[in-house]
Design a protein around this motif. Structure first.
Motif, short mmCIF file in Angstrom:
data_model
loop_
_atom_site.label_atom_id
_atom_site.label_comp_id
_atom_site.label_asym_id
_atom_site.label_seq_id
_atom_site.Cartn_x
_atom_site.Cartn_y
_atom_site.Cartn_z
N THR A 73 -43.57 -34.42 -31.45
CA THR A 73 -43.85 -33.12 -30.88
C THR A 73 -43.37 -32.56 -29.64
OG1 THR A 73 -45.82 -33.57 -30.24
CG2 THR A 73 -45.80 -32.98 -32.68
N CYS A 74 -43.36 -33.59 -28.59
CA CYS A 74 -42.72 -33.25 -27.33
C CYS A 74 -41.31 -33.80 -27.01
CB CYS A 74 -43.83 -33.78 -26.12
SG CYS A 74 -45.49 -33.12 -26.62
N GLY A 75 -40.54 -33.74 -28.13
CA GLY A 75 -39.03 -34.40 -27.73
C GLY A 75 -38.94 -35.85 -28.35
N LEU A 76 -38.10 -36.59 -27.79
CA LEU A 76 -37.74 -37.74 -27.99
C LEU A 76 -38.53 -38.78 -26.94
CD1 LEU A 76 -34.13 -38.01 -28.94
CD2 LEU A 76 -35.75 -38.49 -30.27
N HIS A 77 -39.15 -39.97 -27.71
CA HIS A 77 -39.72 -40.99 -26.79
C HIS A 77 -39.07 -42.39 -27.19
CE1 HIS A 77 -42.46 -40.64 -29.90
NE2 HIS A 77 -43.00 -41.67 -29.73
N ARG A 78 -39.11 -43.32 -26.54
CA ARG A 78 -38.65 -44.83 -26.75
C ARG A 78 -39.68 -45.48 -27.38
NH1 ARG A 78 -35.09 -48.57 -22.71
NH2 ARG A 78 -37.19 -48.86 -21.80
N THR A 79 -39.65 -45.94 -28.62
CA THR A 79 -40.52 -46.69 -29.30
C THR A 79 -40.43 -48.10 -29.16
OG1 THR A 79 -39.39 -46.26 -31.43
CG2 THR A 79 -40.97 -44.78 -30.68
N GLY A 80 -39.04 -48.59 -28.83
CA GLY A 80 -38.70 -50.07 -29.01
C GLY A 80 -37.45 -50.55 -28.28
N LEU A 81 -37.71 -51.50 -27.94
CA LEU A 81 -36.13 -52.09 -27.09
C LEU A 81 -35.91 -53.25 -27.85
CD1 LEU A 81 -34.52 -51.55 -24.63
CD2 LEU A 81 -36.10 -53.09 -23.40
N CYS A 82 -34.72 -53.32 -28.58
CA CYS A 82 -34.24 -54.58 -29.25
C CYS A 82 -33.22 -55.34 -28.50
CB CYS A 82 -33.65 -54.28 -30.73
SG CYS A 82 -34.69 -53.03 -31.53
N HIS A 83 -33.80 -56.54 -27.94
CA HIS A 83 -32.91 -57.45 -27.19
C HIS A 83 -31.95 -58.32 -27.99
CE1 HIS A 83 -35.24 -56.77 -23.32
NE2 HIS A 83 -36.49 -56.81 -24.18
N LEU A 84 -30.62 -57.87 -27.82
CA LEU A 84 -29.67 -58.55 -28.78
C LEU A 84 -29.17 -60.02 -28.20
CD1 LEU A 84 -27.22 -55.63 -29.22
CD2 LEU A 84 -29.28 -56.25 -30.52
N GLY A 85 -29.95 -60.42 -27.07
CA GLY A 85 -29.37 -62.04 -26.77
C GLY A 85 -27.96 -61.77 -26.23
N ASN A 86 -27.26 -62.98 -27.04
CA ASN A 86 -25.91 -62.98 -26.66
C ASN A 86 -25.02 -62.14 -27.53
OD1 ASN A 86 -26.44 -65.19 -24.78
ND2 ASN A 86 -26.71 -66.77 -26.54
N GLN A 145 -42.86 -51.72 -37.02
CA GLN A 145 -44.35 -52.29 -37.11
C GLN A 145 -45.34 -51.23 -37.30
OE1 GLN A 145 -44.56 -55.90 -37.37
NE2 GLN A 145 -42.32 -55.43 -37.56
N ALA A 146 -46.54 -51.54 -37.83
CA ALA A 146 -47.39 -50.24 -37.65
C ALA A 146 -47.81 -49.54 -36.73
CB ALA A 146 -48.95 -51.11 -38.51
N ASP A 147 -47.55 -50.15 -35.42
CA ASP A 147 -48.08 -49.50 -34.15
C ASP A 147 -46.83 -48.74 -33.85
OD1 ASP A 147 -46.35 -51.78 -33.57
OD2 ASP A 147 -47.66 -52.57 -32.08
N GLY A 148 -45.76 -48.68 -34.48
CA GLY A 148 -44.53 -47.94 -34.08
C GLY A 148 -43.59 -48.79 -33.22
N SER A 149 -43.98 -50.20 -33.09
CA SER A 149 -42.78 -50.86 -32.20
C SER A 149 -41.92 -51.50 -33.25
CB SER A 149 -43.56 -52.06 -31.36
OG SER A 149 -44.23 -52.76 -32.54
N TRP A 150 -40.81 -52.14 -32.89
CA TRP A 150 -39.61 -52.76 -33.46
C TRP A 150 -39.64 -54.35 -33.25
CZ3 TRP A 150 -36.55 -50.24 -37.38
CH2 TRP A 150 -37.06 -48.76 -37.18
N GLN A 151 -39.78 -55.27 -34.21
CA GLN A 151 -39.95 -56.60 -34.04
C GLN A 151 -39.06 -57.35 -34.85
OE1 GLN A 151 -43.72 -58.19 -34.87
NE2 GLN A 151 -42.92 -60.34 -34.87
N LEU A 152 -38.18 -58.41 -34.20
CA LEU A 152 -37.01 -59.22 -34.91
C LEU A 152 -37.92 -60.00 -36.14
CD1 LEU A 152 -34.06 -59.99 -34.91
CD2 LEU A 152 -34.77 -61.72 -33.40
#
Length: 627
Positions: free
Chosen positions: A220-233, A264-271
């Protein structure tokens, strides 16, 4: 332009929508189910003995029953519905029903597009936008009363989409508010199918020590970051996509490693999955629209993978490089596209054309070649229903060779082997430096190809499919004020149809031309000229909005982004203009058409960097009311 008739604040007489009883979804996924149902309903209503609940039509049309009017009106388009509402008071009352108007409006779009809107349009966000737009209107206006009444109803997604489009069409201007996203990042970025998530790459020199992907969510207030996916190598990745339900993010690296990130249920992203697909360098990775199939290009081989419990290889194909020996086999491909139903895959590379057809759980490949030696294909395109393939190739007959000419081959799919068979060919003369552009209309009954008139002016050739399966030239559409093929003007490098096939756009170095189809004829409605095409470093681009009525155009090295569409007076006008400050590389609308993603390329001394920004769009409604 004639807009849908204004709805009166009264309870709707019945429930409609893309999947209602009046719009059965059996048969052809485009229009056949609509035309068949229309013919049967009209025949039952007007030619046969009516049911007890429906009064037979008499000579006095003002006495037609509401049930009969609804059966007839639901098969009209919005313009005809507005005309029918001018017949008499009873017809006006029937034609003013908002649900009926929404149904007639949505019928102009192919069935697959209606289903897509059902899945991607966020009702909560749409209602919030309509509420904000409503505040622009005077408190004592009937337009505001009507909009407030509609907001109090439980409108289906298609009805919300219809109302938002009506508001956009009623506005002479569209406001563009800069969002809270303006990031320096690598391209390309990716949007989820539902439009709620955006992925951008975070470079190591910025805030993260390793390559990472930022996942942003629309709130509702614009975009907000919900996850950070580390790509490693995964220093270089070749493929990135969301699953069809927007709950998984899939990434393929240059060294053949596949990563899947789960919401995930909490809105985060998991590998959740990290799987090695191959041990060789990947030069191309392409996911199917449903994200269940993946094609990898490895040197001169194509590998098809399918997702069951794990990703497994299901097809391996090696092609012969028919280009000259100095052209490397791993050069960039010309075409690598899945069909919309994920059942076909077209690959054109190094002069060779391959079509993959899914057979149960496997894939069967067929090389498209008429047996002519040294046939080198350029670009190719699948029709929306995947029953035609159009391929371009250079003219090889010296008796009819023209400067900058090319041949367009048409191949048709059959049920029996071989599935793809040559149908016909046409010769055009529209290509200069780049590959000629070809585009199919959404119903697959028309296609356009870059061409040139006898006087040298650029044009689009329009081909129509006849009932006996032949393609004939219907007309030639000239661009702008006599655009001539010269080194300064270049070629037509892109062409596209709007979602409902009502508008057609062609982009050349000189500018963008837009046509509208009226009574089966394409009429020019707008010419957006590019500033100084002789020194323009970025080619103009055009992207149609999901509503099919508006389009975004980018021109010039300064990144001028404008939105054009029909206005209250019926003319196709410019409604918005912003300057990004650098040449625009890519534009993408959200599924609801209320956000525009703009990717720009900035030059700093001898270095280049990319920036992604988001524009929020809203109609500037007149205080005197909408028309």
């Amino acid at each position: 332009m004639n807009l849908p008739a204004a709805s009166s604040p009264r309870p709707p007489a019945y429930s409609t929508g893309p999947a209602s009883s009046h719009t059965a979804t059996a048969g052809d996924p485009e229009r056949k189910e609509d035309s068949d149902r229309s013919a049967s309903v009209l025949s039952a209503a007007l030619c046969t003995k009516p049911a007890v609940a429906v009064q037979p039509p008499g000579r006095d049309i003002s006495r037609w029953s509401c049930q009969l009017l609804e059966l007839v009106f639901c098969h009209l388009d919005t313009i005809d519905l507005a005309h029918a509402g001018q017949t008499c008071r009873q017809w006006y009352q029937a034609a003013s029903d908002h649900r009926l108007q929404a149904q007639c409006f949505m019928r102009a779009y192919p069935l697959r597009y209606r289903q897509y809107l059902q899945q991607t349009l966020d009702p909560a966000l749409a209602r919030q936008c309509l509420s904000l737009w409503c505040q622009q209107l005077p408190e004592d206006s009937w337009q505001r009363d009507k909009l407030e009444y509609l907001l109090g109803e439980r409108l289906a997604p298609c009805q919300l989409f219809h109302e938002m489009t009506r508001q956009m069409l009623s506005a002479e201007r569209i406001l563009a508010t800069g969002g809270n996203l303006s990031l320096r990042c690598a391209l390309p970025s990716a949007c989820s199918p539902d439009g709620n998530y955006l992925v951008t790459e975070v470079s190591p020199p910025d805030t993260e020590p390793t390559p990472s992907l930022s996942v942003w969510r629309q709130g509702t207030c614009g975009l907000h970051r919900t996850g950070l996916c580390h790509l490693g190598n995964l220093n270089v990745w070749e493929g990135l996509t969301f699953s069809a339900d927007s709950r998984r993010l899939l990434v393929v690296s240059r060294d053949g490693l596949l990563q899947t990130w789960q919401l995930q249920a909490d809105g985060s992203w998991q590998l959740s999955i990290s799987q090695r697909l191959c041990d060789e360098t990947v030069f191309m990775a392409k996911f199917s629209p449903d994200a269940h199939w993946l094609v990898l290009q490895i040197d001169t081989r194509l590998q098809m993978f399918g997702e069951t419990r794990a990703w497994q290889e299901c097809s391996d194909w090696e092609w012969v490089n028919v280009q000259p020996s100095w052209v490397p086999a791993y050069s960039p491909h010309d075409t690598a596209d899945f069909s919309r139903d994920s059942r076909h895959f077209l690959f054109v590379h190094n002069g060779e054309a391959l079509v993959f057809d899914r057979q149960n759980t496997g894939w069967q490949a067929q090389r498209l070649n008429r047996g002519t030696p040294l046939t080198t294909y350029g670009e190719g395109v699948l029709s929306p229903s995947s029953d035609w393939v159009a391929l371009s190739l250079s003219c090889r007959d010296t008796r009819h060779r023209l400067i900058n000419s090319y041949i367009l081959e048409l191949w048709q799919r059959h049920e029996t082997q071989p599935h793809w068979r040559f149908s016909s060919e046409r010769m055009f003369s529209g290509a200069h430096y780049s590959q000629p552009c070809v585009a199919f209309r959404h119903d697959g009954r028309q296609l356009v190809a870059a061409d040139r008139l006898c006087n040298g002016h650029l044009c689009l050739a329009v081909l129509s499919l006849t009932q006996d399966g032949n393609w004939v030239t219907a007309c030639q559409l000239q661009l702008g004020p006599a655009v001539v093929t010269t080194p300064s003007y270049g070629d037509i490098h892109s062409a596209s149809f709007s979602a409902q096939g009502l508008y057609l756009a062609a982009a050349a170095d000189a500018g963008v031309q837009i046509w509208r189809c009226h009574a089966g004829t394409w009429k020019p409605v707008a010419w957006i000229e590019a500033p100084d095409p002789a020194s323009n470093g970025s080619s103009p681009e055009c992207r149609f909005s999901p509503d099919g009525w508006h389009c975004a155009v980018s021109t010039g090295d300064e990144g001028c982004v404008s939105i054009h569409g029909p206005g209250p007076g019926g003319k196709y006008i410019s409604k918005m203009r912003v300057i990004e400050g650098a040449c625009v590389c890519r534009m993408q609308f959200s599924p609801d058409g209320l956000r525009l993603l703009v990717a720009s390329r900035y030059a700093h001394e001898f270095d280049y960097h990319n920036r992604t920004s988001l524009l929020y769009l809203a109609p500037a409604l007149s205080r005197a009311g909408t028309s």
